[in-house]
Scaffold this motif. Sequence first.
Motif, PDB file in Angstrom:
ATOM      1  N   VAL A 163      -5.652 -27.604  -3.073  1.00 35.11           N
ATOM      2  CA  VAL A 163      -5.830 -28.858  -2.090  1.00 35.11           C
ATOM      3  C   VAL A 163      -7.275 -29.090  -1.781  1.00 35.11           C
ATOM      4  O   VAL A 163      -8.231 -28.281  -1.854  1.00 35.11           O
ATOM      5  CB  VAL A 163      -5.271 -28.748  -0.731  1.00 35.11           C
ATOM      6  N   ARG A 164      -7.682 -30.493  -1.428  1.00 39.10           N
ATOM      7  CA  ARG A 164      -8.899 -30.625  -1.102  1.00 39.10           C
ATOM      8  C   ARG A 164      -8.770 -31.150   0.542  1.00 39.10           C
ATOM      9  O   ARG A 164      -7.878 -32.112   0.700  1.00 39.10           O
ATOM     10  CB  ARG A 164      -9.652 -31.741  -1.705  1.00 39.10           C
ATOM     11  N   ALA A 165      -9.195 -30.526   1.453  1.00 43.24           N
ATOM     12  CA  ALA A 165      -8.975 -30.798   2.715  1.00 43.24           C
ATOM     13  C   ALA A 165     -10.266 -31.212   3.715  1.00 43.24           C
ATOM     14  O   ALA A 165     -11.091 -30.347   3.667  1.00 43.24           O
ATOM     15  CB  ALA A 165      -8.260 -29.636   3.541  1.00 43.24           C
ATOM     16  N   ALA A 166     -10.402 -32.264   4.261  1.00 41.74           N
ATOM     17  CA  ALA A 166     -11.353 -32.533   5.173  1.00 41.74           C
ATOM     18  C   ALA A 166     -11.498 -31.643   6.222  1.00 41.74           C
ATOM     19  O   ALA A 166     -10.637 -31.263   6.668  1.00 41.74           O
ATOM     20  CB  ALA A 166     -11.154 -33.842   5.713  1.00 41.74           C
ATOM     21  N   PRO A 167     -12.816 -31.108   6.497  1.00 40.40           N
ATOM     22  CA  PRO A 167     -14.074 -31.891   6.160  1.00 40.40           C
ATOM     23  C   PRO A 167     -14.810 -31.059   4.864  1.00 40.40           C
ATOM     24  O   PRO A 167     -15.954 -31.167   4.663  1.00 40.40           O
ATOM     25  CB  PRO A 167     -14.736 -31.680   7.167  1.00 40.40           C
ATOM     26  N   PHE A 168     -13.870 -29.975   4.410  1.00 36.05           N
ATOM     27  CA  PHE A 168     -14.205 -29.231   3.189  1.00 36.05           C
ATOM     28  C   PHE A 168     -13.765 -29.506   2.043  1.00 36.05           C
ATOM     29  O   PHE A 168     -13.374 -28.751   1.005  1.00 36.05           O
ATOM     30  CB  PHE A 168     -14.030 -27.863   3.541  1.00 36.05           C
ATOM     31  N   ASP A 169     -13.382 -31.020   1.813  1.00 39.48           N
ATOM     32  CA  ASP A 169     -13.059 -31.630   0.688  1.00 39.48           C
ATOM     33  C   ASP A 169     -13.906 -31.572  -0.820  1.00 39.48           C
ATOM     34  O   ASP A 169     -13.461 -31.934  -1.681  1.00 39.48           O
ATOM     35  CB  ASP A 169     -12.317 -32.983   0.687  1.00 39.48           C
ATOM     36  N   ALA A 170     -15.021 -31.042  -0.692  1.00 35.68           N
ATOM     37  CA  ALA A 170     -15.928 -30.903  -1.629  1.00 35.68           C
ATOM     38  C   ALA A 170     -15.582 -29.683  -2.644  1.00 35.68           C
ATOM     39  O   ALA A 170     -15.966 -29.509  -3.838  1.00 35.68           O
ATOM     40  CB  ALA A 170     -17.571 -30.612  -1.184  1.00 35.68           C
ATOM     41  N   ILE A 171     -14.722 -28.626  -1.906  1.00 37.14           N
ATOM     42  CA  ILE A 171     -14.254 -27.869  -2.753  1.00 37.14           C
ATOM     43  C   ILE A 171     -12.665 -27.768  -3.018  1.00 37.14           C
ATOM     44  O   ILE A 171     -11.996 -28.514  -2.004  1.00 37.14           O
ATOM     45  CB  ILE A 171     -14.516 -26.353  -2.581  1.00 37.14           C
ATOM     46  N   GLU A 172     -12.191 -27.551  -4.079  1.00 40.55           N
ATOM     47  CA  GLU A 172     -10.720 -27.121  -4.025  1.00 40.55           C
ATOM     48  C   GLU A 172     -10.392 -25.845  -3.436  1.00 40.55           C
ATOM     49  O   GLU A 172     -11.013 -24.758  -3.783  1.00 40.55           O
ATOM     50  CB  GLU A 172     -10.315 -27.326  -5.502  1.00 40.55           C
ATOM     51  N   LEU A 173      -9.339 -25.920  -2.503  1.00 36.34           N
ATOM     52  CA  LEU A 173      -8.912 -24.681  -1.912  1.00 36.34           C
ATOM     53  C   LEU A 173      -7.384 -24.242  -2.343  1.00 36.34           C
ATOM     54  O   LEU A 173      -6.545 -24.920  -2.247  1.00 36.34           O
ATOM     55  CB  LEU A 173      -8.836 -25.095  -0.422  1.00 36.34           C
ATOM     56  N   GLU A 174      -7.449 -23.059  -2.874  1.00 38.89           N
ATOM     57  CA  GLU A 174      -6.204 -22.499  -3.625  1.00 38.89           C
ATOM     58  C   GLU A 174      -5.414 -21.759  -2.262  1.00 38.89           C
ATOM     59  O   GLU A 174      -5.803 -20.929  -2.003  1.00 38.89           O
ATOM     60  CB  GLU A 174      -6.446 -21.525  -4.483  1.00 38.89           C
ATOM     61  N   LEU A 175      -4.424 -22.651  -1.854  1.00 42.43           N
ATOM     62  CA  LEU A 175      -3.944 -22.236  -0.732  1.00 42.43           C
ATOM     63  C   LEU A 175      -2.898 -20.565  -1.172  1.00 42.43           C
ATOM     64  O   LEU A 175      -2.715 -19.708  -0.288  1.00 42.43           O
ATOM     65  CB  LEU A 175      -2.723 -23.092  -0.316  1.00 42.43           C
ATOM     66  N   ALA A 176      -2.546 -20.416  -2.306  1.00 36.83           N
ATOM     67  CA  ALA A 176      -1.852 -19.018  -2.994  1.00 36.83           C
ATOM     68  C   ALA A 176      -2.817 -17.980  -2.445  1.00 36.83           C
ATOM     69  O   ALA A 176      -2.292 -16.938  -2.194  1.00 36.83           O
ATOM     70  CB  ALA A 176      -1.603 -19.274  -4.416  1.00 36.83           C
ATOM     71  N   ALA A 177      -4.269 -18.228  -2.490  1.00 32.77           N
ATOM     72  CA  ALA A 177      -5.044 -16.982  -2.143  1.00 32.77           C
ATOM     73  C   ALA A 177      -4.885 -16.674  -0.786  1.00 32.77           C
ATOM     74  O   ALA A 177      -5.205 -15.823  -0.463  1.00 32.77           O
ATOM     75  CB  ALA A 177      -6.525 -17.551  -2.552  1.00 32.77           C
ATOM     76  N   LEU A 178      -4.580 -17.652  -0.151  1.00 30.86           N
ATOM     77  CA  LEU A 178      -4.362 -17.303   1.499  1.00 30.86           C
ATOM     78  C   LEU A 178      -2.873 -16.602   1.624  1.00 30.86           C
ATOM     79  O   LEU A 178      -2.976 -15.752   2.708  1.00 30.86           O
ATOM     80  CB  LEU A 178      -4.398 -18.566   2.548  1.00 30.86           C
TER      81      LEU A 178
END
Length: 180
Positions: A163-178
């Motif tokens: 996902v890309r989530a504001a305010p850190f949407d400059a990176i793609e965050l892999e929710l699986a890693a969480l």
Amino acid sequence: MKPMKKDATYADLCEVPEHFVAEMFDGELYATPRPAPLHTQVSSALGMELAVFHRSGGGWRILDEPELHFGNDVLVPDIAGWRRERLPVLPVEAYFAIAPDWVCEVLSPSTERIDRGKKLQRYARARVAHVWLLDPMRQSLEVLTLDDGQWKLLARHEGGVAVRAAPFDAIELELAALWT
């Protein structure tokens, strides 16, 4: 959950044993047990994913469990972030009087009601621009933004998606890693 004490002071909060997280809402003192391992893992993993924004030149200060003082309220979010132009240096005191620009609450059954209720109200009152509600049990992320004093749901993501989530949407965050 009922308050531990009404008409509490900061001195009362400081007397809560260290194995609890103590918070106050309009003078009502709440104490909850330290987070469970899954909660801590998810929070730590998110902090590592967002470290790119914290490092020099990243433009943010991202901190685990900062103590926030908003008038009569003392809150301890799981993670909070300030844009460096708003918080160029860390305070000398053991708390922050400047509201963060972003907060993440990792939900658990014992704290979800406070996180979604009293805390969201206080974050809105303090004008925190973005709140993430991360739920390890449901493996979900809710991205909220403050719009004219009210919380607006920007997105809800579930599972192991990127996902890309504001305010850190400059990176793609892999929710699986969480979750793992």
